[in-house]
Design an enzyme around this catalytic site. Structure first.
Site, PDB file in Angstrom:
ATOM      1  N   GLY A 262       0.937  -1.184  -0.030  1.00 22.18           N
ATOM      2  CA  GLY A 262      -0.075  -0.052   0.007  1.00 22.18           C
ATOM      3  C   GLY A 262       0.683   1.251   0.022  1.00 22.18           C
TER       4      GLY A 262
ATOM      5  N   CYS B 280     -13.740   4.781 -28.121  1.00 24.24           N
ATOM      6  CA  CYS B 280     -15.088   5.316 -28.272  1.00 24.24           C
ATOM      7  C   CYS B 280     -15.737   5.499 -26.795  1.00 24.24           C
ATOM      8  CB  CYS B 280     -16.027   4.825 -29.186  1.00 24.24           C
ATOM      9  SG  CYS B 280     -14.848   4.631 -30.692  1.00 24.24           S
ATOM     10  N   GLU B 281     -14.975   6.290 -25.973  1.00 28.70           N
ATOM     11  CA  GLU B 281     -15.791   6.303 -24.487  1.00 28.70           C
ATOM     12  C   GLU B 281     -15.204   7.848 -24.006  1.00 28.70           C
ATOM     13  OE1 GLU B 281     -17.185   4.296 -22.348  1.00 28.70           O
ATOM     14  OE2 GLU B 281     -16.950   2.370 -23.585  1.00 28.70           O
TER      15      GLU B 281
ATOM     16  N   TYR C 149      -0.045  -1.159 -12.240  1.00 31.89           N
ATOM     17  CA  TYR C 149      -1.549  -1.293 -12.480  1.00 31.89           C
ATOM     18  C   TYR C 149      -1.757  -0.602 -13.896  1.00 31.89           C
ATOM     19  CZ  TYR C 149      -1.449  -2.424  -7.529  1.00 31.89           C
ATOM     20  OH  TYR C 149      -1.105  -3.260  -6.479  1.00 31.89           O
TER      21      TYR C 149
HETATM   22  C1  LIG Z   1      -2.956  -5.229  -3.992  1.00 32.75           C
HETATM   23  C2  LIG Z   1      -2.345  -5.666  -2.772  1.00 32.75           C
HETATM   24  C3  LIG Z   1      -0.816  -5.459  -2.288  1.00 32.75           C
HETATM   25  C4  LIG Z   1      -0.215  -4.308  -3.037  1.00 32.75           C
HETATM   26  O1  LIG Z   1      -0.642  -3.112  -2.904  1.00 32.75           O
HETATM   27  P1  LIG Z   1       0.091  -2.035  -3.501  1.00 32.75           P
HETATM   28  O2  LIG Z   1      -0.608  -0.633  -3.307  1.00 32.75           O
HETATM   29  O3  LIG Z   1       0.401  -2.070  -4.763  1.00 32.75           O
HETATM   30  O4  LIG Z   1       1.348  -1.959  -2.675  1.00 32.75           O
HETATM   31  C5  LIG Z   1      -0.719  -6.108  -1.159  1.00 32.75           C
HETATM   32  N1  LIG Z   1      -1.552  -7.123  -0.676  1.00 32.75           N
HETATM   33  C6  LIG Z   1      -2.861  -7.230  -0.867  1.00 32.75           C
HETATM   34  C7  LIG Z   1      -3.599  -8.261  -0.309  1.00 32.75           C
HETATM   35  C8  LIG Z   1      -2.974  -6.699  -2.099  1.00 32.75           C
HETATM   36  O5  LIG Z   1      -4.423  -6.944  -2.526  1.00 32.75           O
END
Ligand SMILES: *Cc1c(COP(=O)(O)O)cnc(C)c1O
Length: 428
Positions: free
Chosen positions: A248, A355-356, A383
């Site tokens: 995260g 086309c959006e 991503y």
């Molecule tokens: C997506 C995810 C991550 C990674 O998240 P990032 O924001 O890319 O670091 C880690 N653990 C779980 C369970 C996830 O679903």
């Protein structure tokens, strides 16, 4: 020729004279060779990002599991596998990919709310380290599958700590209203249940509160809540071998200032030490922060189109290549690959050919461009390609991994034949 200078926040992207480079290679030359849209990744950025975590965990029993859904291209996975990384997977497909890239299955953990029986069997057979289980119902099924297969499945239960990661609602995962994890108040009961099932071996606890988190405080809040639970679970006679704090951590998209991984972990480890948990095995699951700013997407300007309210810069990359703006109103910096134009900048919406109306890449950007120019969309390592689709029968882009002055085409551009291969006409 002016001196080389790196782009702010992007130490691997260098403007030398009027040409943009990733590490030692010119983006214009790579685009000429491989076409556009083209993803270009810096291997060094990935290794530096991983090193920040490793520095943070120096002297600890810790495992970094790259959350490979951020970018699951084999050539990217190989970089992390060779660096000794573990992996966090969310599907049986990802397991096949990561094993093909050379990962050690004993360093693979399996997250996600909807694992199928087939995926559980596949992961048990591969000998993964741990399942991150997200519900009581999943515990029952995993127990049954493990018994059928003659295994005991190692499990960690994902806790929803109900903290606000202060990020986009679509990428916050640790609030009560999210589908992820077991509610904090229910967690002890779930652990008791898990400990009673003969096909399971309770190994740890985990949480993952969201993505693109740019402050330490949500992590500190989650940490305290998880440790409270660890104490309660161990008081109930269920020892926990590892603590997994998910991923995260954010990156710099637009003057964002997330803590570095080592600075964040310095704070978290101080709290862990203070509460007597600093010696436990620690797992983290970073995705974006290991690849996000390693990548750029090079795209060619097809047309500029003046309008009454807005001017449009129509490029050959689109929401099928770069889905984040359409999905999360996300911001990516867009910079010219060659900065030679002297025309006065115009404010454009940079859009793709799909086309959006949702097919935009950047809004209200000051650019001085003409047809045929190349633009680099920054922070495109996470991503983007992993979420790419064939919408509008567009082939997926090619990907190049740069290391110093060496480039490897790690994914060729998808052809129309590739796309049509799986389809058939109905019998007449
Ligand atoms: C997506 C995810 C991550 C990674 O998240 P990032 O924001 O890319 O670091 C880690 N653990 C779980 C369970 C996830 O679903």
């Amino acid at each position: 020729m002016t001196a080389a200078r790196t782009l702010p926040g992007h130490p691997h992207i260098v403007r030398t004279g009027d040409a943009l480079h990733v590490e030692g290679l010119s983006l214009a030359a790579l685009a000429a060779e491989h076409g556009t849209p083209l993803f270009v990744y810096s291997k060094q950025w990935m290794l530096d990002a991983l090193a920040a975590y490793q520095r943070g965990f120096q002297g600890r029993d810790a495992l970094v599991c790259y959350a490979m859904k951020a970018n699951s291209s084999l050539g990217v996975l190989r970089v992390f596998a060779e660096a000794g990384c573990g992996f966090d997977i969310v599907s049986g497909g990802e397991l096949v990919r990561v094993l093909a890239a050379g990962a050690d299955p004993a360093k693979v953990i399996f997250s996600g709310v909807g694992k199928t029986r087939a995926e559980m069997r596949q992961a048990l057979a591969a000998g993964i380290a741990c399942f991150n289980v997200e519900s009581d119902a999943e515990l029952e099924v995993l127990n049954a599958v493990a018994l059928e297969e003659g295994h005991r499945a190692a499990v960690s239960i994902r806790i929803n700590p109900n903290v606000d990661p202060k990020t986009h609602p679509y990428i916050s995962t640790g609030l009560k209203g999210n589908k992820f994890g077991v509610a904090h108040d229910h967690a002890l009961a779930t652990y008791r249940h898990a400990a009673s099932l003969p096909g399971l071996r309770v190994l740890g606890i985990d949480c993952h509160i969201g993505s693109q988190i740019t402050e330490a405080s949500p992590y500190l809040d989650a940490l305290e809540r998880v440790l409270d639970l660890v104490e309660a679970i161990e008081d109930a006679g269920i020892p926990l071998h590892h603590l997994d704090f998910g991923g995260g951590l954010g990156i710099d998209y637009n003057n964002d200032t997330p803590p570095t991984a080592d600075a964040l972990w310095k704070q978290l480890l101080a709290r862990l030490d203070a509460r007597g948990f600093g010696g436990r095995r620690l797992i983290v699951e970073p995705g974006r922060s290991l690849v996000g700013n390693a990548g750029v997407c090079v795209t060619e300007v097809l047309y500029t189109k003046p309008g009454e309210d807005k001017n449009f810069c129509i490029v050959d990359a689109a929401m099928n290549d770069l889905p984040r703006p359409a999905m999360y109103q996300a911001f990516h910096q867009i910079v010219p690959v060659a900065s030679t134009r002297s025309a006065l900048p115009v404010t454009y919406d940079v859009v793709g050919p799909i086309c959006e109306s949702g097919d935009w890449i950047g809004r209200d950007r000051e650019l001085s461009v003409a047809s045929g120019d190349l633009l680099a969309v920054l922070s495109a390592g996470a991503y983007c390609m992993a979420m790419a689709s064939n919408y509008n029968t567009r082939g997926r882009a090619a990907e190049v991994l740069v290391s110093g002055d060496r480039a490897t085409l790690i994914r060729r551009r998808e052809t129309l034949e590739d796309q049509l291969l799986t389809e058939r006409f109905a019998a007449a």
